[in-house]
Scaffold this motif. Structure first.
Motif, PDB file in Angstrom:
ATOM      1  N   LEU A 196       0.821  -1.214   0.000  1.00 45.27           N
ATOM      2  CA  LEU A 196       0.000   0.000   0.000  1.00 45.27           C
ATOM      3  C   LEU A 196       0.851   1.258   0.000  1.00 45.27           C
ATOM      4  CD1 LEU A 196      -3.189   0.057   0.501  1.00 45.27           C
ATOM      5  CD2 LEU A 196      -2.587   0.891   2.752  1.00 45.27           C
ATOM      6  N   ILE A 197       1.776   1.354   0.965  1.00 46.86           N
ATOM      7  CA  ILE A 197       2.526   2.608   1.079  1.00 46.86           C
ATOM      8  C   ILE A 197       3.578   2.730  -0.027  1.00 46.86           C
ATOM      9  CG2 ILE A 197       2.094   2.869   3.559  1.00 46.86           C
ATOM     10  CD1 ILE A 197       4.917   1.924   4.107  1.00 46.86           C
ATOM     11  N   ALA A 200       1.869   3.820  -3.314  1.00 42.65           N
ATOM     12  CA  ALA A 200       1.593   5.257  -3.323  1.00 42.65           C
ATOM     13  C   ALA A 200       2.866   6.043  -3.622  1.00 42.65           C
ATOM     14  CB  ALA A 200       0.999   5.687  -1.978  1.00 42.65           C
ATOM     15  N   ALA A 201       3.982   5.598  -3.040  1.00 39.52           N
ATOM     16  CA  ALA A 201       5.247   6.300  -3.279  1.00 39.52           C
ATOM     17  C   ALA A 201       5.690   6.137  -4.728  1.00 39.52           C
ATOM     18  CB  ALA A 201       6.323   5.772  -2.329  1.00 39.52           C
ATOM     19  N   GLY A 234      12.521   6.571   1.853  1.00 36.91           N
ATOM     20  CA  GLY A 234      11.949   7.128   3.092  1.00 36.91           C
ATOM     21  C   GLY A 234      10.737   6.334   3.542  1.00 36.91           C
ATOM     22  N   THR A 235       9.852   6.040   2.577  1.00 42.75           N
ATOM     23  CA  THR A 235       8.669   5.246   2.868  1.00 42.75           C
ATOM     24  C   THR A 235       9.066   3.859   3.356  1.00 42.75           C
ATOM     25  OG1 THR A 235       7.581   6.421   1.090  1.00 42.75           O
ATOM     26  CG2 THR A 235       6.506   4.426   1.886  1.00 42.75           C
ATOM     27  N   LEU A 238      10.129   4.001   7.005  1.00 48.20           N
ATOM     28  CA  LEU A 238       8.942   4.145   7.850  1.00 48.20           C
ATOM     29  C   LEU A 238       8.182   2.830   7.941  1.00 48.20           C
ATOM     30  CD1 LEU A 238       7.440   6.531   9.309  1.00 48.20           C
ATOM     31  CD2 LEU A 238       5.813   6.373   7.428  1.00 48.20           C
ATOM     32  N   LEU A 242       7.338   0.687  11.329  1.00 47.41           N
ATOM     33  CA  LEU A 242       5.965   0.413  11.759  1.00 47.41           C
ATOM     34  C   LEU A 242       5.669  -1.087  11.768  1.00 47.41           C
ATOM     35  CD1 LEU A 242       3.959   3.273  10.013  1.00 47.41           C
ATOM     36  CD2 LEU A 242       4.699   3.107  12.385  1.00 47.41           C
ATOM     37  N   ARG A 309      19.113   5.129   7.488  1.00 45.18           N
ATOM     38  CA  ARG A 309      19.048   6.290   6.611  1.00 45.18           C
ATOM     39  C   ARG A 309      20.406   6.549   5.961  1.00 45.18           C
ATOM     40  NH1 ARG A 309      14.234  10.271   7.351  1.00 45.18           N
ATOM     41  NH2 ARG A 309      13.917   9.542   5.259  1.00 45.18           N
TER      42      ARG A 309
ATOM     43  N   ARG B 121       2.775   4.184  20.841  1.00 43.96           N
ATOM     44  CA  ARG B 121       2.889   3.124  19.835  1.00 43.96           C
ATOM     45  C   ARG B 121       4.059   2.205  20.116  1.00 43.96           C
ATOM     46  NH1 ARG B 121       1.930   5.474  14.096  1.00 43.96           N
ATOM     47  NH2 ARG B 121       1.803   3.249  13.728  1.00 43.96           N
ATOM     48  N   VAL B 273      -6.408   4.155   1.666  1.00 43.41           N
ATOM     49  CA  VAL B 273      -5.091   4.243   1.049  1.00 43.41           C
ATOM     50  C   VAL B 273      -4.521   5.637   1.279  1.00 43.41           C
ATOM     51  CG1 VAL B 273      -3.865   4.242  -1.141  1.00 43.41           C
ATOM     52  CG2 VAL B 273      -5.501   2.440  -0.637  1.00 43.41           C
ATOM     53  N   THR B 277      -1.275   6.369   3.752  1.00 42.88           N
ATOM     54  CA  THR B 277      -0.066   6.832   3.085  1.00 42.88           C
ATOM     55  C   THR B 277       0.173   8.318   3.324  1.00 42.88           C
ATOM     56  OG1 THR B 277      -1.354   7.189   1.088  1.00 42.88           O
ATOM     57  CG2 THR B 277      -0.139   5.127   1.249  1.00 42.88           C
ATOM     58  N   ALA B 280       3.212   8.679   5.116  1.00 43.02           N
ATOM     59  CA  ALA B 280       4.295   7.839   4.633  1.00 43.02           C
ATOM     60  C   ALA B 280       5.006   8.410   3.410  1.00 43.02           C
ATOM     61  CB  ALA B 280       3.764   6.453   4.315  1.00 43.02           C
ATOM     62  N   THR B 281       4.247   8.980   2.490  1.00 41.21           N
ATOM     63  CA  THR B 281       4.856   9.325   1.212  1.00 41.21           C
ATOM     64  C   THR B 281       5.676  10.602   1.269  1.00 41.21           C
ATOM     65  OG1 THR B 281       2.738  10.279   0.668  1.00 41.21           O
ATOM     66  CG2 THR B 281       3.269   8.144  -0.313  1.00 41.21           C
ATOM     67  N   GLY B 283       8.110  11.154   3.319  1.00 36.30           N
ATOM     68  CA  GLY B 283       9.473  10.899   3.796  1.00 36.30           C
ATOM     69  C   GLY B 283      10.541  10.902   2.730  1.00 36.30           C
TER      70      GLY B 283
END
Lengths: 313, 283
Positions: A196-197, A200-201, A234-235, A238, A242, A309, B121, B273, B277, B280-281, B283
């Motif tokens: 998913l992430i 999107a990236a 970067g994504t 992350l 997570l 990083r 978290r 979505v 995101t 997230a996006t 970064g």
């Protein structure tokens, strides 16, 4: 841009003129924050203080509610840190967390790269691939329990049919396969988050970059290395953090399947905290192990984040 | 001539991509499919030396009927539904307020709440369940769905607050300021201006909170001891007996507990979505 700031300044000048109005405007952050602040204080901060206290009370109490009457002591930490099982369990936790997160990243990246390409029925395929994310952990557990049944499960049937094994392993009952058998549903449920992430990236990368690279004769590997990877690293970091935290804390993809067994083969720290507290009624040492795992998570995230990083991304 | 060859080439590429992706999707979705098959077929057929991968006969709704008549599956569903609805609504309200404060105000108050939420978290649920058990025990909330709702909120809000903050960040401040010049209060501006513009964020919050609370096993196991208060996840695991498992009954209950989440997910996927995101996006 200048217009907006000018307008903003104008608003501030025309803001509440009376003292009551100004006070009210200044009070708003606090008024709006009071429900979440109460929640944070009552349901997060206070329980954390309580668990720290419980970890520092003499560990003899069997009754979770009565532990507050025991004398102060660091015996729980001593017990936990001198117990060899703690370190065995830590090793299991590391294996489970690292392997699950790594495989989730790999499958997530692969599926994201596939889904970012042009194809018929892309929307449908994307939904199908993301579905496991929404499946309750318990449900994922029981399906894998069913599929990985030692005698008649469909997985062993497939393994027998292709001639890989004669009998097939007793997945959840054999200490040598149990960890792999709990990693399977964890990865199945965990990888779609990466898909998913990362998707999107990937979709945020302008096509022109790829076209320009192709004109310049860059290979597919070079395009990935110099265009795709910088745009998604970067994504990725992350997502690793997570998913790593999520796996580190997982309960419902291990406990219903093995309860931490056989012979501690799937007993991560998260499971150990639960069984210490609610099966063996050692709230003190369970709390101490809990505090240690928070410290561990903080240290790992804080130290791994900058290294990842700098070195690899 | 060259262009038609290029078109045919890209057509073949699309075809290959499609086939590969479809195979991957089939493997990914197989456990869901096999669960439904396991719920629709008698165990003697699915757990046999030669299970039919595509069953053609012997399909029966018997396990579902058994679940709904002989077992309290409907009651577990109702409990889950109450908890899920409450957690979703409360999470939306609290994270809208907190997310707005984090986005618009700076200062000790909002910042410390924000950091505490981030830190939350890092807390393992299994550890959190120990003090929550003690606190709810003192308050006499053990065995009530209320305790479950409060416990689930501690898991959802830390995530949804930061998610909504990033949605609210993208709403221009000037819009609220214009509304406030026109005479509305800040709360009025939040409700009438910001909220409608963050509907996708609120939707994502609701779905996220719903999926999390609907799936929770840990808190339901620790805070609810009376079978009357069982939710679906606890109910599903109760099919695992000491010596044997009622496979088709369990898989039918699992199917029933999975379907609402998949429907929710498919309907609200675009919102979700964007929500997941949003942080997230960047970064």
């Amino acid at each position: 841009m200048t217009d907006l700031t000018a307008a903003g300044r104008g608003v501030r000048r025309r803001g509440p003129r009376t003292r009551w109005g100004r006070l009210r405007e200044r009070g708003y952050p606090y008024a709006l924050l009071s429900p979440p602040a109460l929640l944070v204080l009552g349901l997060i901060a206070y329980p954390v203080v309580l668990v720290v206290e419980m970890s520092l009370r003499d560990g003899r109490a069997m009754n979770i509610s009565a532990i507050g009457q025991e004398p102060w002591s660091i015996s729980n930490y001593v017990d936990v840190l001198t117990d060899g099982d703690t370190y065995h369990s830590l090793w299991i936790t590391a294996l489970y967390t690292v392997i699950s997160t790594f495989l989730s990243l790999l499958i997530g990246l692969g599926t994201a790269l596939l889904l970012s390409r042009d194809m018929p029925a892309r929307r449908l395929l994307r939904t199908l691939i993301l579905v496991p994310w929404a499946v309750p952990g318990v449900v994922a557990s029981v399906v894998f329990l069913f599929m990985l049944d030692g005698s008649y499960g469909v997985v062993n049937w497939i393994l027998r049919s292709v001639g890989l094994t004669e009998h097939g392993p007793q997945w959840y009952f054999d200490p040598s396969t149990a960890l792999a058998a709990v990693i399977a549903p964890t990865v199945w449920k965990g990888f779609p988050f990466f898909t998913l992430i990362l998707l999107a990236a990937l979709q945020a990368i302008p096509d022109e970059l790829y076209e320009a690279a192709r004109v310049d004769g860059a290979s597919a590997a070079a395009r990935f290395r110099y265009i795709t990877w910088p745009a998604i690293r970067g994504t990725t970091v992350l997502g690793i953090i997570l998913t790593g935290l999520w796996t580190f804390h997982t309960f419902d993809l291990i406990y219903p399947l093995t309860g931490g067994g056989p012979d501690g083969a799937t007993e991560t720290w998260a499971i150990r905290i639960y069984t210490e507290a609610f099966s063996f009624f050692h709230p003190g040492s369970a709390s101490a192990l809990g505090i240690l795992s928070v410290v561990l998570a903080l240290v790992v995230v804080a130290s791994v984040f900058p290294i990842m990083r700098k070195q690899f991304f | 001539m060259a262009s038609t060859r290029a078109a045919a080439g890209s057509g073949r590429r699309r075809g290959i991509t499609f086939v590969v992706t479809a195979v991957v999707a089939a493997i990914v979705i197989f456990p869901v499919y096999w669960m439904i098959v396991g719920a629709l077929l008698p165990t003697s057929i699915t757990l046999s030396t030669d299970p039919p991968l595509i069953p053609t006969h012997g399909l029966t709704l018997h396990a579902f009927v058994q679940d709904l008549t002989a077992r309290p599956v409907a009651h577990w569903m109702l409990n889950s539904l109450i908890v899920t609805a409450a957690v979703s609504v409360i999470s939306m309200v609290i994270s809208l307020l907190a997310g707005y404060s984090l986005s618009r105000f700076s200062g000790v108050g909002p910042t410390s709440v924000g950091y505490t939420l981030l830190l939350a978290r890092m807390l393992p649920g299994t550890m959190l369940s120990i003090p929550l058990f003690v606190v709810f025990g003192k308050l006499g909330l053990i065995d009530s769905l209320g305790s479950l709702i409060l416990a689930d909120i501690t898991i959802t809000v830390p995530f949804t607050t930061w998610m909504l903050k990033s949605f609210i960040d993208s709403v221009p401040r000037e819009l609220e300021q214009a509304a406030m010049i026109d005479g509305t209060t800040r709360l009025g501006a939040l409700v009438r201006v910001v909220m409608p513009l963050t509907l996708p964020g609120l939707g994502a919050t609701a779905v996220y909170a719903a999926i999390l609370s609907w799936s929770d096993l840990l808190f339901a196991r620790t805070l609810i001891t009376n079978p009357d208060g069982w939710t679906m996840p606890v109910g599903v695991t109760s099919f695992i007996g000491a010596h044997d498992i009622d496979w088709s009954g369990m898989l039918a209950a699992g199917t029933l507990s999975m379907i609402p989440m998949i429907v929710l997910f498919v309907l609200l996927e675009p919102m979700l979505v964007r929500g997941l995101t949003s942080g997230a996006t960047k970064g």
